[in-house]
Design a protein around this motif. Sequence first.
Motif, mmCIF file in Angstrom:
data_model
loop_
_atom_site.group_PDB
_atom_site.id
_atom_site.type_symbol
_atom_site.label_atom_id
_atom_site.label_comp_id
_atom_site.label_asym_id
_atom_site.label_seq_id
_atom_site.Cartn_x
_atom_site.Cartn_y
_atom_site.Cartn_z
ATOM 1 N N GLY A 62 0.804 -1.215 0.000
ATOM 2 C CA GLY A 62 0.000 0.000 0.000
ATOM 3 C C GLY A 62 0.837 1.265 0.000
ATOM 4 N N SER A 63 0.381 2.270 0.732
ATOM 5 C CA SER A 63 1.048 3.578 0.766
ATOM 6 C C SER A 63 1.062 4.113 2.202
ATOM 7 C CB SER A 63 0.330 4.561 -0.162
ATOM 8 O OG SER A 63 -1.046 4.633 0.190
ATOM 9 N N LEU A 64 1.765 5.256 2.385
ATOM 10 C CA LEU A 64 1.914 5.854 3.719
ATOM 11 C C LEU A 64 1.142 7.173 3.787
ATOM 12 C CD1 LEU A 64 3.263 5.963 6.527
ATOM 13 C CD2 LEU A 64 5.221 7.094 5.437
ATOM 14 N N ASN A 65 0.314 7.303 4.808
ATOM 15 C CA ASN A 65 -0.456 8.543 4.993
ATOM 16 C C ASN A 65 0.411 9.633 5.622
ATOM 17 O OD1 ASN A 65 -2.879 7.471 4.016
ATOM 18 N ND2 ASN A 65 -3.389 6.580 6.021
ATOM 19 N N MET A 66 0.462 10.817 4.983
ATOM 20 C CA MET A 66 1.120 11.984 5.586
ATOM 21 C C MET A 66 0.000 12.829 6.194
ATOM 22 S SD MET A 66 3.825 14.828 4.105
ATOM 23 C CE MET A 66 2.842 15.372 2.713
ATOM 24 N N ARG A 67 0.091 13.064 7.511
ATOM 25 C CA ARG A 67 -0.998 13.734 8.222
ATOM 26 C C ARG A 67 -0.653 15.172 8.620
ATOM 27 N NH1 ARG A 67 -4.922 10.073 9.471
ATOM 28 N NH2 ARG A 67 -4.343 7.870 9.227
ATOM 29 N N LYS A 68 -1.700 15.932 8.982
ATOM 30 C CA LYS A 68 -1.542 17.357 9.314
ATOM 31 C C LYS A 68 -0.763 17.566 10.602
ATOM 32 C CE LYS A 68 -4.169 21.669 9.273
ATOM 33 N NZ LYS A 68 -5.507 22.301 9.168
ATOM 34 N N SER A 69 -0.857 16.631 11.554
ATOM 35 C CA SER A 69 -0.120 16.711 12.811
ATOM 36 C C SER A 69 0.303 15.305 13.218
ATOM 37 C CB SER A 69 -0.973 17.353 13.913
ATOM 38 O OG SER A 69 -2.094 16.538 14.207
ATOM 39 N N ALA A 125 -1.473 14.025 2.404
ATOM 40 C CA ALA A 125 -1.096 13.381 1.145
ATOM 41 C C ALA A 125 -0.880 11.891 1.368
ATOM 42 C CB ALA A 125 0.175 14.015 0.589
ATOM 43 N N ILE A 126 -0.868 11.129 0.264
ATOM 44 C CA ILE A 126 -0.603 9.691 0.297
ATOM 45 C C ILE A 126 0.749 9.455 -0.384
ATOM 46 C CG2 ILE A 126 -1.409 7.417 -0.408
ATOM 47 C CD1 ILE A 126 -3.611 8.412 1.165
ATOM 48 N N LEU A 127 1.698 8.861 0.322
ATOM 49 C CA LEU A 127 3.051 8.678 -0.203
ATOM 50 C C LEU A 127 3.292 7.205 -0.547
ATOM 51 C CD1 LEU A 127 4.981 10.889 2.413
ATOM 52 C CD2 LEU A 127 3.926 11.607 0.254
ATOM 53 N N SER A 128 3.766 6.988 -1.754
ATOM 54 C CA SER A 128 4.040 5.613 -2.195
ATOM 55 C C SER A 128 5.407 5.151 -1.714
ATOM 56 C CB SER A 128 3.948 5.525 -3.718
ATOM 57 O OG SER A 128 4.895 6.418 -4.300
ATOM 58 N N LYS A 129 5.629 3.858 -1.804
ATOM 59 C CA LYS A 129 6.898 3.264 -1.362
ATOM 60 C C LYS A 129 8.055 3.851 -2.172
ATOM 61 C CE LYS A 129 9.203 -1.189 -0.690
ATOM 62 N NZ LYS A 129 9.058 -2.659 -0.668
ATOM 63 N N GLY A 130 9.133 4.219 -1.470
ATOM 64 C CA GLY A 130 10.316 4.767 -2.117
ATOM 65 C C GLY A 130 10.315 6.276 -2.269
ATOM 66 N N THR A 131 9.207 6.932 -1.862
ATOM 67 C CA THR A 131 9.147 8.405 -1.980
ATOM 68 C C THR A 131 10.233 9.044 -1.115
ATOM 69 O OG1 THR A 131 6.760 8.349 -2.363
ATOM 70 C CG2 THR A 131 7.714 10.457 -1.663
ATOM 71 N N LYS A 172 8.468 4.783 11.903
ATOM 72 C CA LYS A 172 8.823 3.397 11.599
ATOM 73 C C LYS A 172 8.631 3.032 10.127
ATOM 74 C CE LYS A 172 4.371 1.490 13.188
ATOM 75 N NZ LYS A 172 3.758 0.577 14.169
ATOM 76 N N TYR A 173 7.987 3.939 9.356
ATOM 77 C CA TYR A 173 7.809 3.670 7.933
ATOM 78 C C TYR A 173 8.763 4.483 7.063
ATOM 79 C CZ TYR A 173 3.629 1.348 9.605
ATOM 80 O OH TYR A 173 2.778 0.512 10.270
ATOM 81 N N LEU A 174 9.852 4.981 7.710
ATOM 82 C CA LEU A 174 10.904 5.686 6.978
ATOM 83 C C LEU A 174 12.209 4.912 7.119
ATOM 84 C CD1 LEU A 174 10.290 9.416 8.016
ATOM 85 C CD2 LEU A 174 9.525 8.269 5.922
ATOM 86 N N SER A 175 13.028 4.969 6.073
ATOM 87 C CA SER A 175 14.348 4.333 6.140
ATOM 88 C C SER A 175 15.393 5.269 5.564
ATOM 89 C CB SER A 175 14.343 3.006 5.372
ATOM 90 O OG SER A 175 14.103 3.230 3.991
ATOM 91 N N ALA A 176 16.648 5.089 6.010
ATOM 92 C CA ALA A 176 17.737 5.957 5.568
ATOM 93 C C ALA A 176 18.122 5.707 4.115
ATOM 94 C CB ALA A 176 18.952 5.761 6.477
#
Length: 345
Positions: free
Chosen positions: A277-284, A293-299, A325-329
Amino acid sequence: MKKLIIPTFCFAVLSTVAFEEKISAAPLHAEQANIEDVMFVQVNSGSLNMRKTGAEGASIVAKLANGTQVTVYLESKGWAKIKANGKEGYVSTKYLSATKPGTLTKSAVTIKTTTKYVNVSTGSLNMRKSGSDSASIVAKLTRGTQVTVYSESKGWTKVKANGKEGYVSTKYLSATKPGAVKEAAATVKTTTKYVNVSTGSLNMRKSGSDGASIVAKLTRGTQVTVYSESNGWAKIKANGKDGYVSTKYLSATKPGTVTKAAATVKTITKYVNVSTGSLNMRKSGKATASIVAILSKGTKVTVYSESNGWAKIKANGKDGYVNIKYLSASKPGTGSTAVTPAKTT
């Protein structure tokens, strides 16, 4: 024997009649003095009721105008028996005067008056018939109106203004005409600040309260003059209007100008790493906050800060928050050792 009884009885009857005539001719008591004195009706407004007897509920015989001359026969318990305009009746003694209204006595001439001015910040000042908030309004006095002060008592002042007499609240009168700046007032210091809101506009309110009415809406970057700050509110002037705003939305520098400290802020680059799926970017930084916004894998995202499991980021030109936890370096798929999350949020 009968001849003796009859003269004795007659003498007793005649003596009784004579005694009653003597009582009826007796002088009045001290409280019923001033027999046939001349006095005058003195009422501030309207007329004085002359009643059939000395009682408030007695029928009205006549209405007497201010200054009417009356003949007083007796006074008792606050009532005077009088004759006026050819009629007889009773009036309250407190509305009678030994002098005709309008004639000044020596003591009246010595009454001192002072001059003051109406000093209200907005609107007008109500001049009332008596010193009470519920009394009828005689006139409305604008700011700066000059009034003649006769007396002050219990927060009310008896005044004359624009040819009318009445009472006003003492706290809205000043010895100097509004507009005259005192030396002490000239030393008040002000500061300049700017409206700093991230979105929308800042409400300027009538008083320092969230429930106060809104005076104006100020956009980001608006310059304001700050008079004072207290309990999280700032008293300001902006765009020619006075009001209050929350101090947390004011800054010493105009938004958009980068200070030296701001230039040292460090950011890092990370990537969205979701298994499906994708990752939700929220207001707070809350799972219940609205989705920006909705962020896809690798964004690729720019990370400003991380706190309590949430990262403040910028991605695709938008700002928001995502779960750390849904971010990587490293970008997913490049063979990094980053842990792949099980689900999105």
